[in-house]
Write a protein that holds these residues in place. Structure first.
Motif, mmCIF file in Angstrom:
data_model
loop_
_atom_site.group_PDB
_atom_site.id
_atom_site.type_symbol
_atom_site.label_atom_id
_atom_site.label_comp_id
_atom_site.label_asym_id
_atom_site.label_seq_id
_atom_site.Cartn_x
_atom_site.Cartn_y
_atom_site.Cartn_z
ATOM 1 N N VAL A 1 84.143 39.696 27.884
ATOM 2 C CA VAL A 1 84.407 39.448 29.297
ATOM 3 C C VAL A 1 83.617 40.450 30.109
ATOM 4 O O VAL A 1 83.671 41.654 29.851
ATOM 5 N N ALA A 2 82.897 39.951 31.082
ATOM 6 C CA ALA A 2 82.145 40.831 31.984
ATOM 7 C C ALA A 2 82.114 40.207 33.354
ATOM 8 O O ALA A 2 81.754 39.033 33.499
ATOM 9 N N GLU A 3 82.530 40.959 34.342
ATOM 10 C CA GLU A 3 82.525 40.518 35.733
ATOM 11 C C GLU A 3 83.285 39.212 35.906
ATOM 12 O O GLU A 3 82.849 38.290 36.587
ATOM 13 N N GLY A 4 84.440 39.123 35.256
ATOM 14 C CA GLY A 4 85.337 37.994 35.488
ATOM 15 C C GLY A 4 84.973 36.715 34.761
ATOM 16 O O GLY A 4 85.547 35.676 35.046
ATOM 17 N N SER A 5 84.014 36.756 33.810
ATOM 18 C CA SER A 5 83.670 35.531 33.086
ATOM 19 C C SER A 5 83.306 35.878 31.652
ATOM 20 O O SER A 5 82.992 37.034 31.332
ATOM 21 N N TYR A 6 83.374 34.855 30.772
ATOM 22 C CA TYR A 6 83.005 35.056 29.379
ATOM 23 C C TYR A 6 81.492 35.149 29.259
ATOM 24 O O TYR A 6 80.742 34.414 29.902
ATOM 25 N N VAL A 7 81.034 36.076 28.390
ATOM 26 C CA VAL A 7 79.600 36.196 28.116
ATOM 27 C C VAL A 7 79.410 36.310 26.615
ATOM 28 O O VAL A 7 80.324 36.682 25.879
ATOM 29 N N VAL A 8 78.207 35.950 26.137
ATOM 30 C CA VAL A 8 77.860 36.087 24.726
ATOM 31 C C VAL A 8 77.346 37.504 24.502
ATOM 32 O O VAL A 8 76.349 37.896 25.113
ATOM 33 N N PRO A 9 78.018 38.304 23.655
ATOM 34 C CA PRO A 9 77.514 39.664 23.404
ATOM 35 C C PRO A 9 76.214 39.617 22.609
ATOM 36 O O PRO A 9 76.084 38.836 21.666
ATOM 37 N N GLY A 10 75.265 40.435 22.971
ATOM 38 C CA GLY A 10 73.971 40.421 22.287
ATOM 39 C C GLY A 10 73.802 41.618 21.371
ATOM 40 O O GLY A 10 73.763 42.761 21.842
ATOM 41 N N GLN A 11 73.695 41.377 20.048
ATOM 42 C CA GLN A 11 73.410 42.414 19.051
ATOM 43 C C GLN A 11 74.359 43.594 19.157
ATOM 44 O O GLN A 11 73.977 44.740 19.030
ATOM 45 N N LYS A 12 75.649 43.295 19.368
ATOM 46 C CA LYS A 12 76.654 44.354 19.412
ATOM 47 C C LYS A 12 77.561 44.234 18.200
ATOM 48 O O LYS A 12 77.909 43.125 17.781
ATOM 49 N N ALA A 13 77.973 45.354 17.655
ATOM 50 C CA ALA A 13 78.801 45.353 16.450
ATOM 51 C C ALA A 13 80.268 45.169 16.834
ATOM 52 O O ALA A 13 80.803 45.913 17.666
ATOM 53 N N TRP A 14 80.906 44.196 16.207
ATOM 54 C CA TRP A 14 82.354 43.992 16.339
ATOM 55 C C TRP A 14 82.989 44.374 15.009
ATOM 56 O O TRP A 14 82.357 44.263 13.936
ATOM 57 N N GLU A 15 84.252 44.799 15.028
ATOM 58 C CA GLU A 15 84.963 45.154 13.808
ATOM 59 C C GLU A 15 85.853 43.978 13.396
ATOM 60 O O GLU A 15 86.677 43.514 14.175
ATOM 61 N N VAL A 16 85.672 43.515 12.152
ATOM 62 C CA VAL A 16 86.498 42.455 11.589
ATOM 63 C C VAL A 16 87.440 43.105 10.583
ATOM 64 O O VAL A 16 87.003 43.833 9.686
ATOM 65 N N ARG A 17 88.760 42.838 10.726
ATOM 66 C CA ARG A 17 89.776 43.470 9.879
ATOM 67 C C ARG A 17 90.611 42.385 9.194
ATOM 68 O O ARG A 17 90.965 41.376 9.820
ATOM 69 N N VAL A 18 90.949 42.634 7.888
ATOM 70 C CA VAL A 18 91.772 41.714 7.106
ATOM 71 C C VAL A 18 93.011 42.477 6.655
ATOM 72 O O VAL A 18 92.887 43.534 6.013
ATOM 73 N N ALA A 19 94.214 41.953 6.995
ATOM 74 C CA ALA A 19 95.472 42.604 6.631
ATOM 75 C C ALA A 19 96.303 41.649 5.783
ATOM 76 O O ALA A 19 96.287 40.429 5.992
ATOM 77 N N ASP A 20 97.062 42.236 4.777
ATOM 78 C CA ASP A 20 97.900 41.410 3.916
ATOM 79 C C ASP A 20 99.187 41.042 4.647
ATOM 80 O O ASP A 20 99.411 41.472 5.793
#
Length: 849
Positions: A789-808
């Motif tokens: 989210v940027a400036e009140g609207s959805y945007v596609v992040p470019g080449q940014k690292a997101w953290e994916v987590r898996v929990a039991d």
């Protein structure tokens, strides 16, 4: 050797016989000795009775029996034995022989001669329970049941009505007995038929099926059964029953009554096949089966199949008494289905007798006992109805000429027919519709010719007034078209419409058509020809019908004074304001201009409307003047444009009051260059002000109201915008804004009662595995689409690292990874799960950087 008979049975039979004797009345023709002996028996003078009856025993078997009885009752058992034996020898075929044998057996028992008594009881029991006796008893029950179920003949006025329920009970009793197969054949069929007569349809169907299972070697079971579908018949069946054809026919009727048309139809087809093979001469049974097929199609199939079934019946049985009715039903079915072009030839064929042959013998002319109508009379009535219906069908098609021909043929052929009057009326209606059709087609010349001919031919018809009104209406329609096209001649056509309607009003006073005609006359005079006094006179004359009330309203409107005033827009500072004054029956008005402080007015009223409520008579006007209307005409509504001279050349706001006689009206006049745009959410309000003359943003002072109080003030900036989080916006129903500057004033109002609170945007994502299932221990490949989210609207992040987590399932972290998003916001990664784990039990989340 005969089997022994129990003693208690023998004794009961003997006592029963004795009871019958003691209760039996004496015969009138007996000798005095017999009568005297019977009286002595009743008086218990047994010895005397035996002596009295002795002379008559040789000639009278009853006397012999009574003497043996008297000896037995006198306890002279050997004498009773001798007397009984002598009676049997003298009268071996007497009707008293069985009772005498029972008495002899009792005498044996009293003398302890049980073997002799047993032999007598065994012989009598064999006789009573023999097959011949059972058949005879069954025959008597059947005979009685048949009498109970017999329908009285038409002339039997004193006959009792049938009692099918009692007959059914008797038939069922016979079925429970040991009867021959031939007798069972007859009774089982009668049980099924009686169930049907009692409307016990399920029992009738079951019984008739049971009959066919037992007595019809060609019966393969109920429709829908496996054996029926395979066509499997019994091996080595018993001989056919006497009623198997009638049973099949009765089953078909029962299934039709039970709402099983498909099963009835299949059984009818089978019966027809069976009749063709074994009873080709039984035309009556075949006709009944085909009629049943017709009824089965009527119950559940489209009209086409019904008609096919009727035509098949007519082809096979053209001389059958039902043939005319089936031919008629074909035509009626087509007509009812809306297939008019097929129905008419079918009706004509029925009238001509093309598909059937009616034999006018003695039976055909004999009246029906219930209706009193003979088949010949009924057929003639149907033909008349068919001839009349041809006209109705053509009328419904709009083929009025053909309808007239059909009805004229009926009138000529059936002068005493039940539909003669209706046919005559149909001719009149068709001629009227032909004239209306010319009106609809715009052929005024033909329409007038037809209407004129109609009035001459049927001057007393109830639609004569409607015809005259339509003739006038055609003139009016033509005049309005000339007006719309800008061509001349409209006034002449209007005048012709008035003349036509005058004829209607004169000839048919008090009718609804005359009411509308006079009202339209008034409208033409007042609105089309400008003859207001003539229009007013027409409206005043109208005092009947549903148009009297609108005419009275027109009279009031034309006669009374009226005054209205309006300011059509806000004027700019480079324009001279003006107002529109609408008057009727007012030749001049007085105009007054009053100044108005709009800020104070807004603070008080929170709006700029309803200035007519101001008490301006207490204020000194800036200016007053009179305006006299040069184009004044009595009764005419006139609109005048009156300029308003305001002081100065800048912005101005004031109230103009116009008076004409006892009438007055007030309007607000504004000269301003300012306009407002107002927008609002539940959290914030936005105002934009613009100088419309210069075409640029305007700086203005603002008052903001919720309709009852001022909730805020402010000022627009250099960009003309005011934006503020106002207190109370969350609960307001309306937002009112007043703007003021040296360039003028403006207001705006928006309704915000239906606004809802909006929720803010949060990061979004969609995570999914690359396939729906994995083998144990196989790594899971995860894919995802992520949005920031940027400036009140959805945007596609470019080449940014997101953290994916898996929990039991317990929430314990078992895997995590940083993923790089491509330019579309998608990623792929993989991780492993323990053996036996279910992917659906795990929680997978993605977090933005």
């Amino acid at each position: 050797m005969l089997p022994p008979v129990p003693f208690r049975i023998a004794l009961s039979l003997t006592l029963s016989g004795l009871a019958l004797i003691s209760a039996a009345p004496p015969a009138a023709a007996q000798a005095d000795a017999v009568a005297s002996g019977e009286q002595q028996l009743q008086a218990r003078e047994f010895a005397a009775a035996a002596a009295t009856l002795a002379p008559a025993v040789d000639k009278d078997p009853r006397a012999a029996y009574l003497r043996a009885t008297a000896l037995f009752l006198d306890k002279d058992y050997p004498g009773a034995e001798s007397a009984a034996k002598a009676a049997l020898e003298r009268h071996p075929e007497s009707g008293w022989r069985h009772k005498t044998r029972y008495l002899l057996a009792r005498a044996f028992i009293e003398q302890a001669k049980h073997r002799e008594a047993e032999a007598i009881y065994a012989a009598e029991a064999g006789r009573i329970f023999s097959t011949e006796r059972k058949q005879a008893l069954a025959g008597r029950l059947i005979e009685f049941a048949d009498k109970l179920s017999r329908e009285p003949a038409p002339g039997e006025l004193d006959a009792l009505p049938p009692d099918h329920a009692k007959a059914l009970d008797l038939y069922k009793q016979v079925l429970g007995m040991e009867v021959t197969r031939a007798l069972r054949d007859e009774i089982l069929f009668k049980v099924g038929a009686t169930h049907a007569r009692l409307d016990q349809t399920p029992d009738a169907i079951n019984t008739l099926r049971a009959y066919l299972d037992e007595f019809d070697p060609r019966w393969a079971g109920p429709v829908g059964s496996d054996a029926r579908r395979r066509g499997q018949l019994k091996e080595n069946p018993a001989p056919a029953g006497a009623h198997r054809f009638e049973a099949r026919a009765a089953l078909i009727e029962a299934q039709l009554s039970a709402g099983e048309p498909a099963a009835a139809r299949q059984n009818a087809d089978d019966l027809l096949e069976l009749l063709a093979a074994e009873r080709p001469a039984d035309r009556e049974a075949a006709a009944a089966a085909r009629l049943a097929r017709v009824r089965s199609f009527v119950a559940d199939r489209p009209v086409e199949q019904q008609i096919d079934a009727r035509r098949a019946f007519l082809k096979a049985h053209p001389v059958h008494p039902e043939a005319p009715e089936q031919a008629r039903a074909i035509a009626v079915s087509l007509a009812d289905a809306g297939r008019a072009d097929e129905a008419v030839p079918a009706l004509e064929a029925f009238i001509a007798g093309a598909d059937y042959e009616f034999i006018a013998d003695e039976k055909a002319t004999a009246p029906d006992p219930e209706t009193g109508v003979s088949p010949a009379e009924r057929l003639e009535k149907w033909k008349q109805e068919a001839a009349h219906r041809i006209g109705q069908i053509r009328f419904g098609q709009g083929k009025y000429g053909e309808a007239i021909e059909a009805w004229q043929a009926y009138v000529a052929r059936y002068p005493n027919g039940a539909e003669w009057a209706a046919s005559q009326q149909g001719i009149v209606d068709s001629e009227f519709q032909m004239a209306l059709g010319a009106v609809a087609e715009g052929d005024e010349k033909t329409a007038r010719e037809r209407f004129d001919a109609f009035l001459k031919k049927y001057p007393l018809d109830r639609r004569a007034a409607q015809v005259l009104f339509t003739l006038g209406q055609m003139h009016m329609a033509a005049a309005e078209k000339l007006d719309a096209d800008g061509k001349g001649g409209a006034e002449r056509r209007y005048a012709e419409a008035i003349d036509e309607w005058a004829r209607l009003i004169s000839k048919y006073p008090g009718t609804e058509e005359a009411s509308l005609a006079l009202y339209r006359t008034g409208v033409i005079y007042s609105e089309k020809l400008g003859r207001l006094e003539d229009g007013l006179a027409a409206f005043k004359r109208l005092n009947w019908g549903s148009w009297a009330a609108p005419a009275a309203g027109r009279v009031t409107l034309l006669s009374e004074r009226s005054l209205g005033v309006a300011t059509e827009r806000t004027f700019r500072t480079d324009e001279g304001p003006e107002i529109a004054v609408i008057t009727r029956n007012i030749d001049k008005v007085k105009v007054a201009l009053y100044p108005l402080n709009l800020e104070q007015y807004f603070r008080k009223t929170h709006a700029l409307g309803r200035v007519d409520h101001l008490d301006i008579d207490l204020i000194q006007p800036l200016k007053t003047w009179e305006v006299e209307f040069e184009d004044y005409a009595k009764y005419r509504e006139l609109t005048h444009r009156i300029p308003i001279e305001v002081p100065g050349e800048g912005a101005f706001a004031g109230v103009v009051k116009v008076e004409g006689g006892d009438w007055s009206a007030t309007t607000l006049v504004m000269r301003s260059d300012v306009e407002l745009i107002v927008k609002s959410s539940r959290r914030e309000a936005l105002v934009y002000a613009e100088d419309m003359l210069k075409g640029e943003a305007a700086g203005v002072e603002l008052l903001i109201s919720d309709g009852s109080k001022i909730v805020g003030t402010g000022k627009t900036g250099a960009d003309g915008v005011f934006r503020s989080r106002l207190e109370g916006l969350q609960s307001m129903d309306s937002l009112r804004v007043f703007a003021q500057s040296e360039r003028g004033v403006a207001t705006n109002l928006i309704q915000i009662g239906a606004l809802q609170f909006s929720s803010g945007l949060t990061p979004r994502g969609y995570l999914y595995p690359d396939k729906p299932a994995y083998r144990p221990g196989e790594p899971v490949n995860l894919r995802g689409i992520l949005r920031e989210v940027a400036e009140g609207s959805y945007v596609v992040p470019g080449q940014k690292a997101w953290e994916v987590r898996v929990a039991d399932p317990s929430g314990r972290l078992i895997a995590s990874a940083e993923v790089e998003l491509d330019r579309f916001g998608t990623f792929e990664t993989g991780f492993g799960l323990p053996r036996g784990a279910q992917l659906g039990d795990y929680t997978i989340t993605a977090r933005p950087p």
